[in-house]
Design an enzyme around this catalytic site. Sequence first.
Site, mmCIF file in Angstrom:
data_model
loop_
_atom_site.group_PDB
_atom_site.id
_atom_site.type_symbol
_atom_site.label_atom_id
_atom_site.label_comp_id
_atom_site.label_asym_id
_atom_site.label_seq_id
_atom_site.Cartn_x
_atom_site.Cartn_y
_atom_site.Cartn_z
ATOM 1 N N HIS A 1 0.830 -1.220 0.000
ATOM 2 C CA HIS A 1 0.000 0.000 0.000
ATOM 3 C C HIS A 1 0.856 1.258 0.000
ATOM 4 O O HIS A 1 2.029 1.236 0.389
ATOM 5 C CB HIS A 1 -0.911 0.006 1.232
ATOM 6 C CG HIS A 1 -0.146 0.022 2.529
ATOM 7 N ND1 HIS A 1 0.421 1.165 3.046
ATOM 8 C CD2 HIS A 1 0.165 -0.973 3.391
ATOM 9 C CE1 HIS A 1 1.039 0.876 4.175
ATOM 10 N NE2 HIS A 1 0.908 -0.413 4.409
ATOM 11 N N ARG B 1 -5.935 1.022 4.494
ATOM 12 C CA ARG B 1 -4.849 1.587 3.693
ATOM 13 C C ARG B 1 -4.541 0.716 2.473
ATOM 14 O O ARG B 1 -4.200 1.231 1.407
ATOM 15 C CB ARG B 1 -3.591 1.819 4.550
ATOM 16 C CG ARG B 1 -2.984 0.583 5.215
ATOM 17 C CD ARG B 1 -1.903 1.027 6.196
ATOM 18 N NE ARG B 1 -1.195 -0.054 6.864
ATOM 19 C CZ ARG B 1 -1.604 -0.644 7.985
ATOM 20 N NH1 ARG B 1 -2.751 -0.266 8.555
ATOM 21 N NH2 ARG B 1 -0.881 -1.591 8.551
ATOM 22 N N HIS C 1 0.638 -5.575 2.619
ATOM 23 C CA HIS C 1 1.481 -4.867 3.593
ATOM 24 C C HIS C 1 2.915 -5.376 3.563
ATOM 25 O O HIS C 1 3.184 -6.476 3.077
ATOM 26 C CB HIS C 1 0.889 -5.049 4.992
ATOM 27 C CG HIS C 1 -0.535 -4.617 5.071
ATOM 28 N ND1 HIS C 1 -0.915 -3.340 5.406
ATOM 29 C CD2 HIS C 1 -1.685 -5.286 4.787
ATOM 30 C CE1 HIS C 1 -2.245 -3.243 5.353
ATOM 31 N NE2 HIS C 1 -2.730 -4.411 4.976
ATOM 32 N N GLU D 1 -1.348 -6.805 7.857
ATOM 33 C CA GLU D 1 -0.008 -6.554 8.383
ATOM 34 C C GLU D 1 0.181 -7.337 9.684
ATOM 35 O O GLU D 1 -0.795 -7.655 10.383
ATOM 36 C CB GLU D 1 0.162 -5.049 8.627
ATOM 37 C CG GLU D 1 1.527 -4.628 9.167
ATOM 38 C CD GLU D 1 2.690 -5.030 8.286
ATOM 39 O OE1 GLU D 1 2.987 -6.247 8.238
ATOM 40 O OE2 GLU D 1 3.317 -4.154 7.668
#
Length: 201
Positions: free
Chosen positions: A9, A58, A155, A85
């Site tokens: 991202h 995100r 991520h 993440e």
Amino acid sequence: MAILTLIRHGQSSYNLENRFTGNVDVALTPLGEQEALSAGKKIKAINYDIAYTSMLKRAQKSLAIILQEIHQKTMPVVRNGALDERKYGDLQGLNKEETAKKYGEEQVLIWRRSFAVRPPGGESLEDTYNRTVPYYQSEIEPKLKDGENVLIVAHGNSLRALMMYLEKIDNEAISKVNIPTGTPRNYTFDGQLNILKVEYL
């Protein structure tokens, strides 16, 4: 032949503030949105069959910007927590520089970069690997074997786990791998999922 594209991202607000983010659901910055747009421009020539992302906004926002840029907004999108993440536990939200002063740079580097050591209350890269890679094997590999092109927007650590698996990177070498935000990493496979080519675009 199939193509897999991995994209971290764009810059998030915690990236900008130099904070440990983990699975805190922070937004993209304006620069992060521009990075996602730039990533989209780099993959415009590829026709994807399906996209995957995490449960965090995100990554989802980055994917939405990318899909708009490549004019593939109607493509199926799968969201799954296996691509989230890694959890940084007690470190989440803390400034990285201040944390290094408190615990020592070496300790913070071990928490951030080692394969097996967990930060307090958090996940190690090994833990992330153990949820991300089985999901990839069961859900995504069969599509690639069928010749489908797949886009994953996720991520730093979930993508590092996938890179370990795909490129057979060992526990030591992965500590030196850093995935830049908004930069597509492209894998081209043959029918047996042997990598023919891998590159950052």
